[in-house]
Motif scaffolding. Sequence first.
Motif, PDB file in Angstrom:
ATOM      1  N   PHE A   1      20.331  -4.233  -8.014  1.00 50.96           N
ATOM      2  CA  PHE A   1      19.217  -5.056  -9.070  1.00 50.96           C
ATOM      3  C   PHE A   1      19.144  -6.366  -8.150  1.00 50.96           C
ATOM      4  N   SER A   2      19.596  -6.529  -7.191  1.00 54.09           N
ATOM      5  CA  SER A   2      19.437  -7.844  -6.351  1.00 54.09           C
ATOM      6  C   SER A   2      18.129  -7.797  -5.533  1.00 54.09           C
ATOM      7  N   THR A   3      17.394  -8.820  -5.648  1.00 58.94           N
ATOM      8  CA  THR A   3      16.151  -9.089  -4.901  1.00 58.94           C
ATOM      9  C   THR A   3      16.476  -9.377  -3.503  1.00 58.94           C
ATOM     10  N   ASP A   4      15.576  -9.231  -2.446  1.00 59.60           N
ATOM     11  CA  ASP A   4      15.715  -9.460  -1.171  1.00 59.60           C
ATOM     12  C   ASP A   4      15.090 -11.061  -0.729  1.00 59.60           C
ATOM     13  N   GLU A   5      14.756 -11.829  -1.807  1.00 57.65           N
ATOM     14  CA  GLU A   5      14.093 -13.163  -1.599  1.00 57.65           C
ATOM     15  C   GLU A   5      15.161 -13.955  -0.773  1.00 57.65           C
ATOM     16  N   LYS A   6      14.670 -14.950  -0.065  1.00 53.58           N
ATOM     17  CA  LYS A   6      15.607 -15.936   0.425  1.00 53.58           C
ATOM     18  C   LYS A   6      16.277 -16.607  -0.504  1.00 53.58           C
ATOM     19  N   LEU A   7      17.702 -16.752  -0.184  1.00 59.30           N
ATOM     20  CA  LEU A   7      18.519 -17.541  -0.973  1.00 59.30           C
ATOM     21  C   LEU A   7      18.308 -19.055  -1.293  1.00 59.30           C
ATOM     22  N   ASN A   8      18.385 -19.766  -2.220  1.00 55.72           N
ATOM     23  CA  ASN A   8      18.679 -21.011  -2.384  1.00 55.72           C
ATOM     24  C   ASN A   8      20.086 -21.313  -1.812  1.00 55.72           C
ATOM     25  N   ASP A   9      20.190 -22.671  -1.217  1.00 53.30           N
ATOM     26  CA  ASP A   9      21.559 -22.893  -0.749  1.00 53.30           C
ATOM     27  C   ASP A   9      22.573 -23.503  -1.809  1.00 53.30           C
ATOM     28  N   TYR A  10      23.886 -23.551  -1.501  1.00 53.50           N
ATOM     29  CA  TYR A  10      25.018 -23.947  -2.316  1.00 53.50           C
ATOM     30  C   TYR A  10      24.558 -25.283  -3.081  1.00 53.50           C
ATOM     31  N   GLU A  11      24.212 -26.112  -2.071  1.00 50.42           N
ATOM     32  CA  GLU A  11      23.977 -27.338  -2.551  1.00 50.42           C
ATOM     33  C   GLU A  11      22.791 -27.591  -3.524  1.00 50.42           C
ATOM     34  N   ASP A  12      21.791 -26.844  -3.281  1.00 45.92           N
ATOM     35  CA  ASP A  12      20.590 -26.977  -4.218  1.00 45.92           C
ATOM     36  C   ASP A  12      21.040 -26.305  -5.571  1.00 45.92           C
ATOM     37  N   ILE A  13      21.690 -25.188  -5.917  1.00 45.03           N
ATOM     38  CA  ILE A  13      22.189 -24.696  -6.839  1.00 45.03           C
ATOM     39  C   ILE A  13      23.166 -25.593  -7.720  1.00 45.03           C
ATOM     40  N   THR A  14      24.168 -26.351  -6.951  1.00 45.60           N
ATOM     41  CA  THR A  14      25.114 -26.812  -7.549  1.00 45.60           C
ATOM     42  C   THR A  14      24.809 -28.392  -7.865  1.00 45.60           C
ATOM     43  N   SER A  15      23.842 -28.789  -7.433  1.00 45.32           N
ATOM     44  CA  SER A  15      23.502 -30.376  -7.450  1.00 45.32           C
ATOM     45  C   SER A  15      22.127 -30.507  -8.316  1.00 45.32           C
ATOM     46  N   TYR A  16      21.569 -29.185  -8.718  1.00 45.91           N
ATOM     47  CA  TYR A  16      20.137 -29.426  -9.400  1.00 45.91           C
ATOM     48  C   TYR A  16      20.230 -28.501 -10.529  1.00 45.91           C
ATOM     49  N   CYS A  17      20.832 -29.086 -11.839  1.00 42.73           N
ATOM     50  CA  CYS A  17      21.123 -28.264 -12.777  1.00 42.73           C
ATOM     51  C   CYS A  17      20.619 -28.793 -14.114  1.00 42.73           C
ATOM     52  N   ASN A  18      20.277 -27.696 -15.124  1.00 39.08           N
ATOM     53  CA  ASN A  18      20.343 -28.115 -16.516  1.00 39.08           C
ATOM     54  C   ASN A  18      21.653 -27.742 -17.180  1.00 39.08           C
ATOM     55  N   PHE A  19      22.169 -28.693 -17.831  1.00 41.43           N
ATOM     56  CA  PHE A  19      23.333 -28.417 -18.550  1.00 41.43           C
ATOM     57  C   PHE A  19      23.602 -29.812 -19.359  1.00 41.43           C
ATOM     58  N   TYR A  20      22.844 -29.869 -20.402  1.00 43.75           N
ATOM     59  CA  TYR A  20      22.738 -31.083 -21.233  1.00 43.75           C
ATOM     60  C   TYR A  20      24.027 -31.690 -21.836  1.00 43.75           C
ATOM     61  N   GLU A  21      25.161 -30.782 -21.864  1.00 46.47           N
ATOM     62  CA  GLU A  21      26.309 -31.275 -22.327  1.00 46.47           C
ATOM     63  C   GLU A  21      26.849 -32.549 -21.315  1.00 46.47           C
ATOM     64  N   PHE A  22      26.438 -32.653 -20.079  1.00 44.93           N
ATOM     65  CA  PHE A  22      26.753 -33.313 -19.165  1.00 44.93           C
ATOM     66  C   PHE A  22      25.642 -34.338 -18.716  1.00 44.93           C
TER      67      PHE A  22
ATOM     68  N   ASP B   1      19.588 -35.643 -16.932  1.00 43.20           N
ATOM     69  CA  ASP B   1      19.035 -35.755 -15.588  1.00 43.20           C
ATOM     70  C   ASP B   1      19.768 -34.519 -14.702  1.00 43.20           C
ATOM     71  N   LYS B   2      18.851 -33.889 -13.819  1.00 42.51           N
ATOM     72  CA  LYS B   2      19.320 -32.550 -13.181  1.00 42.51           C
ATOM     73  C   LYS B   2      20.522 -32.841 -12.242  1.00 42.51           C
ATOM     74  N   SER B   3      20.847 -34.168 -11.922  1.00 42.52           N
ATOM     75  CA  SER B   3      21.924 -34.439 -10.964  1.00 42.52           C
ATOM     76  C   SER B   3      23.219 -34.848 -12.190  1.00 42.52           C
ATOM     77  N   ASP B   4      23.184 -35.105 -13.397  1.00 41.35           N
ATOM     78  CA  ASP B   4      24.236 -35.312 -14.088  1.00 41.35           C
ATOM     79  C   ASP B   4      25.234 -34.249 -14.124  1.00 41.35           C
ATOM     80  N   PRO B   5      24.949 -32.773 -14.371  1.00 40.29           N
ATOM     81  CA  PRO B   5      26.250 -32.105 -14.286  1.00 40.29           C
ATOM     82  C   PRO B   5      27.029 -32.021 -13.294  1.00 40.29           C
ATOM     83  N   SER B   6      26.416 -32.383 -11.897  1.00 38.83           N
ATOM     84  CA  SER B   6      27.330 -32.344 -10.746  1.00 38.83           C
ATOM     85  C   SER B   6      28.368 -33.460 -10.430  1.00 38.83           C
ATOM     86  N   LYS B   7      27.508 -34.735 -11.202  1.00 37.45           N
ATOM     87  CA  LYS B   7      28.592 -35.806 -11.424  1.00 37.45           C
ATOM     88  C   LYS B   7      29.561 -35.895 -12.276  1.00 37.45           C
ATOM     89  N   ASN B   8      29.260 -35.177 -13.543  1.00 38.76           N
ATOM     90  CA  ASN B   8      30.037 -35.287 -14.637  1.00 38.76           C
ATOM     91  C   ASN B   8      30.986 -33.924 -14.925  1.00 38.76           C
TER      92      ASN B   8
END
Length: 317
Positions: A64-85, A88-95
Amino acid sequence: MLIKRPADIVPSDITPRALFDTRRDFIRAAGLGAGAALLGGLPGVADAQGKRGDKLGPLVKSPFSTDEKLNDYEDITSYCNFYEFGTDKSDPSKNAHRMSTRPWTVSIEGLVQKPRTLGIEEVLKLAPLEERIYRLRCVEAWSMVVPWVGLPLSVLLRQVEPLGSAKYVEFTTLADPKTMPGVRSAVLEWPYVEGLRLDEAMHPLTLMAVGLYGEVLPNQNGAPMRLVVPWKYGFKSAKSIVKIRFTDKEPLSAWSRAAGREYGFYSNVNPDVDHPRWSQGRERRIGEFSKRKTLMFNGYGDQVASLYTGMDLRKYY
């Protein structure tokens, strides 16, 4: 030189400067699942402030995987929506380091023959873990390509033998005000609740993710287990799930409860239906400067369009 920001770009479209300041060379997925063994027995917890997590494996490569270029680990883990934390997009990685994901259980109940409560270690043993490279499309007109690790949601749901009367699946996430500062706010009604129609939940594309980039899922990305439904907007993918309930009634999701005119139950990616406050016709891939055309069903139409035959996809958005 003063560079003016175009009027059609909303703040949520713009990648924070920190992402570019800290961007590293693109991390290739070489070696993901190449017979990698679990380190130190059962996987531990990925640190929310940047430390990489334990390896998961062995992994099965998914068709099922796409062959598109991956985003890197830093993008994925530092730009998130997780309102419990935080909102802001950077809040989850901080909290998110405040949240403990071991021990962790998920109860599966409702219209089922055999209700169960499973520990995360039991979930990990239900099926071989797959690496699935999926597009993630968010309603704010940004997107990523993420190498998720997980098992088909259907494998987990079949453990409880759903009754014939079950039509929907409701997901409830952790809401702990001691470790989740966002839960102390009124931005949403807590706990966060999402739902799928039963056939959507059982579709082979629907994933219960337990990792990314071949490693244990970081807290800020929904550890230890989160939903990934690649043809829907990202907010349908409930994070840090603690309860799954089968029901005969359409669940009222957190965002539908908060703003029903903006966030419908189905939340399928439809570029022809604009959000009331921005266009959905184009999207910005994180790490790119130009926008690209948004694809119907996020590009998964060949696999899922048949689920919605005869439905008005403008009305059921």
